[in-house]
Scaffold this motif. Sequence first.
Motif, mmCIF file in Angstrom:
data_model
loop_
_atom_site.group_PDB
_atom_site.id
_atom_site.type_symbol
_atom_site.label_atom_id
_atom_site.label_comp_id
_atom_site.label_asym_id
_atom_site.label_seq_id
_atom_site.Cartn_x
_atom_site.Cartn_y
_atom_site.Cartn_z
ATOM 1 N N GLU A 87 42.825 27.590 71.241
ATOM 2 C CA GLU A 87 42.200 28.169 72.432
ATOM 3 C C GLU A 87 41.099 27.255 72.933
ATOM 4 O OE1 GLU A 87 42.768 32.812 70.984
ATOM 5 O OE2 GLU A 87 40.775 31.911 70.943
ATOM 6 N N LEU A 88 40.875 27.311 74.232
ATOM 7 C CA LEU A 88 39.790 26.571 74.867
ATOM 8 C C LEU A 88 38.943 27.555 75.657
ATOM 9 C CD1 LEU A 88 38.338 23.977 75.767
ATOM 10 C CD2 LEU A 88 39.992 23.820 77.642
ATOM 11 N N PRO A 89 37.734 27.867 75.158
ATOM 12 C CA PRO A 89 36.835 28.725 75.947
ATOM 13 C C PRO A 89 36.420 27.954 77.202
ATOM 14 C CG PRO A 89 36.106 28.534 73.652
ATOM 15 C CD PRO A 89 37.177 27.513 73.861
ATOM 16 N N ALA A 90 36.663 28.531 78.362
ATOM 17 C CA ALA A 90 36.370 27.830 79.612
ATOM 18 C C ALA A 90 35.809 28.803 80.643
ATOM 19 C CB ALA A 90 37.645 27.179 80.140
ATOM 20 N N GLY A 91 35.217 28.256 81.695
ATOM 21 C CA GLY A 91 34.604 29.051 82.752
ATOM 22 C C GLY A 91 35.519 30.089 83.383
ATOM 23 N N PRO A 92 36.741 29.684 83.803
ATOM 24 C CA PRO A 92 37.616 30.664 84.448
ATOM 25 C C PRO A 92 38.217 31.680 83.480
ATOM 26 C CG PRO A 92 38.439 28.408 84.765
ATOM 27 C CD PRO A 92 37.243 28.340 83.893
ATOM 28 N N GLY A 93 38.022 31.505 82.195
ATOM 29 C CA GLY A 93 38.582 32.410 81.190
ATOM 30 C C GLY A 93 39.162 31.629 80.034
ATOM 31 N N LEU A 94 39.453 32.307 78.978
ATOM 32 C CA LEU A 94 39.978 31.688 77.770
ATOM 33 C C LEU A 94 41.358 31.081 78.033
ATOM 34 C CD1 LEU A 94 39.403 31.332 74.706
ATOM 35 C CD2 LEU A 94 40.749 33.412 74.359
ATOM 36 N N ALA A 95 41.507 29.791 77.753
ATOM 37 C CA ALA A 95 42.800 29.121 77.883
ATOM 38 C C ALA A 95 43.492 29.172 76.525
ATOM 39 C CB ALA A 95 42.611 27.676 78.329
ATOM 40 N N VAL A 96 44.729 29.648 76.499
ATOM 41 C CA VAL A 96 45.469 29.828 75.253
ATOM 42 C C VAL A 96 46.711 28.936 75.262
ATOM 43 C CG1 VAL A 96 46.729 31.475 73.818
ATOM 44 C CG2 VAL A 96 44.643 32.187 74.992
ATOM 45 N N PHE A 97 46.861 28.151 74.201
ATOM 46 C CA PHE A 97 48.013 27.276 74.011
ATOM 47 C C PHE A 97 48.770 27.794 72.791
ATOM 48 C CE2 PHE A 97 44.696 24.903 76.054
ATOM 49 C CZ PHE A 97 45.313 24.007 76.904
ATOM 50 N N ASP A 98 50.029 28.155 72.951
ATOM 51 C CA ASP A 98 50.825 28.703 71.864
ATOM 52 C C ASP A 98 52.174 27.994 71.881
ATOM 53 O OD1 ASP A 98 51.819 30.221 69.809
ATOM 54 O OD2 ASP A 98 51.835 32.110 70.913
ATOM 55 N N GLY A 99 52.381 27.103 70.899
ATOM 56 C CA GLY A 99 53.591 26.299 70.949
ATOM 57 C C GLY A 99 54.189 26.001 69.597
ATOM 58 N N ALA A 100 55.157 25.114 69.609
ATOM 59 C CA ALA A 100 55.861 24.709 68.398
ATOM 60 C C ALA A 100 55.963 23.195 68.367
ATOM 61 C CB ALA A 100 57.243 25.328 68.360
ATOM 62 N N ARG A 101 55.883 22.670 67.163
ATOM 63 C CA ARG A 101 55.999 21.227 66.980
ATOM 64 C C ARG A 101 57.413 20.892 66.540
ATOM 65 N NH1 ARG A 101 53.138 17.437 62.457
ATOM 66 N NH2 ARG A 101 54.158 15.525 63.118
ATOM 67 N N ASP A 102 57.963 19.854 67.151
ATOM 68 C CA ASP A 102 59.262 19.329 66.764
ATOM 69 C C ASP A 102 59.114 17.821 66.654
ATOM 70 O OD1 ASP A 102 61.923 18.854 66.243
ATOM 71 O OD2 ASP A 102 62.619 19.321 68.268
ATOM 72 N N GLY A 103 58.797 17.356 65.462
ATOM 73 C CA GLY A 103 58.577 15.924 65.254
ATOM 74 C C GLY A 103 57.338 15.444 65.978
#
Length: 143
Positions: A87-103
């Motif tokens: 997550e990235l706390p930011a001015g416009p709101g919390l930015a959420v990154f939810d992903g998967a790693r493949d290599g």
Amino acid sequence: MRQCIALLLIILIIYPAIASVNQKLTDPTIQGSWEGAIEIMLTELIILVYFTMEDDTLRATIDIPQQMAHNLPLSNLRYENDTVYFELPAGPGLAVFDGARDGDKISGKFSQAGMTGTFYLNRAEVKDEEIEEVPLLYNEEEV
């Protein structure tokens, strides 16, 4: 005696799960520089993410060059079984990154302030710094 056997069985059942979690949390293969973009509202926003290990704890920062944002710390970072979340706390709101790693690729969903999109990261190539030859300020002569 029964209590000792029960405790031993519990330890034997739980230990492998705990050991695998610790192994994944200290997995060094995600360390390094990753570059990619957030794709949201028909726009691509370039991002650079840097993962490091500090005292067996995974840490990360993000750069967003188009927004002149550099070295922003990421929070709630999780990397387990090739699932990546931060997550990235930011001015416009919390930015959420939810992903998967493949290599050498990470991709997934991005959300912030009710807007959703996707993001991707590719492992950045390590480039040797070019050493510039400095001209000598004197004449060299063999004697």
